[in-house]
Design an enzyme around this catalytic site. Structure first.
Site, short mmCIF file in Angstrom:
data_model
loop_
_atom_site.label_atom_id
_atom_site.label_comp_id
_atom_site.label_asym_id
_atom_site.label_seq_id
_atom_site.Cartn_x
_atom_site.Cartn_y
_atom_site.Cartn_z
N GLY A 41 42.52 41.47 37.33
CA GLY A 41 41.84 40.70 36.28
C GLY A 41 40.37 40.43 36.53
CG ASP A 110 47.26 28.81 34.59
OD1 ASP A 110 46.99 27.88 33.83
OD2 ASP A 110 48.34 29.44 34.52
P1 5GP Z 1 47.36 30.44 39.02
O1 5GP Z 1 47.91 30.86 40.33
O2 5GP Z 1 46.06 29.67 39.10
O3 5GP Z 1 48.39 29.70 38.20
O4 5GP Z 1 47.19 31.73 38.14
C1 5GP Z 1 46.14 32.57 38.18
C2 5GP Z 1 46.58 33.87 37.53
O5 5GP Z 1 47.46 33.67 36.42
C3 5GP Z 1 45.38 34.58 36.97
O6 5GP Z 1 44.77 35.38 37.92
C4 5GP Z 1 46.00 35.39 35.86
O7 5GP Z 1 46.51 36.59 36.38
C5 5GP Z 1 47.18 34.58 35.39
N1 5GP Z 1 46.86 33.82 34.16
C6 5GP Z 1 46.79 32.50 34.02
N2 5GP Z 1 46.45 32.15 32.76
C7 5GP Z 1 46.28 33.32 32.09
C8 5GP Z 1 45.90 33.63 30.73
O8 5GP Z 1 45.64 32.79 29.87
N3 5GP Z 1 45.80 34.95 30.43
C9 5GP Z 1 46.08 35.94 31.33
N4 5GP Z 1 45.94 37.19 30.91
N5 5GP Z 1 46.44 35.68 32.60
C10 5GP Z 1 46.53 34.37 32.98
#
Ligand code: 5GP
Length: 184
Positions: A41, A110
């Site tokens: 990403g 996120d």
């Molecule tokens: P975390 O570990 O902070 O929950 O998640 C990070 C990862 O979740 C990001 O690198 C991404 O791959 C995925 N992610 C979180 N929110 C989104 C979103 O709104 N769209 C997409 N495409 N991926 C997301």
């Protein structure tokens, strides 16, 4: 997919990424940095950000995925994105980070679980410094107390695609960041 709605335009992204690049240039004046992009990403964000930084810079990439039964993308949209909380390394860095100025580059912060995990991995290399550059942040979803040092945009709890972000591996090449509508 129909119904994608632009949340952040390519012009807004370019302007913000240039400002982030200037901040990094100023903070590390006279030093070298290594950008470590989180696959896949962050690839587009990293390549734009790095070109806005006027320092000696090198790149590396790290890959992660979540354990567990991730629902299908359609279910994710209905019930909200949720990982199991366990993160697994799928590609380690190629170089040692020891004594270096590391900038971890991520598409979106996120829950914070991924970056908390990656930060620990990089810290174990004993870098000179470690900073996080994230293009997007969904603060309302945070489960771990972690913040970006360089942040593009704070966004609401919506599922977004484009500018590197995917939905079932598609839409990474959209130049704008768009909201995917939740069905039902
Ligand atoms: P975390 O570990 O902070 O929950 O998640 C990070 C990862 O979740 C990001 O690198 C991404 O791959 C995925 N992610 C979180 N929110 C989104 C979103 O709104 N769209 C997409 N495409 N991926 C997301």
């Amino acid at each position: 997919m129909t119904g994608l709605k632009v949340l952040i335009s390519r012009e807004q992204i370019a302007e913000r990424v240039a400002a982030m690049g200037s901040e990094i240039t100023r903070d590390f004046a006279g030093q070298a940095v290594i950008f470590v992009g989180v696959l896949k990403g962050a690839a587009i964000f990293l390549s734009d950000l790095a070109r806005q930084v006027q320092l000696d810079a090198t790149f590396d990439f790290i890959g992660v995925s979540s354990y567990g039964n991730r629902p299908s993308p359609a279910q994710e949209l209905k019930s909200g994105w949720d990982s199991t909380g366990e993160v697994r390394l799928t590609k380690d860095m190629d170089q040692s980070m020891q004594g270096r100025n590391v900038i971890l580059v991520e598409d979106i912060l996120d829950t914070g679980l991924t970056l908390t995990y990656l930060k620990k991995i990089v810290q174990a290399h004993q870098p000179k410094s470690l900073r996080i550059a994230a293009l997007l942040d969904k603060p309302s979803r945070r489960k771990q107390p972690i913040e970006a040092d360089y942040l593009g945009f704070s966004i609401p709890d919506e599922f977004v695609v484009g500018y590197g972000l995917d939905y079932a591996e598609k839409y990474r090449n959209l130049p704008d960041i768009c909201i995917v509508p939740r069905e039902g």
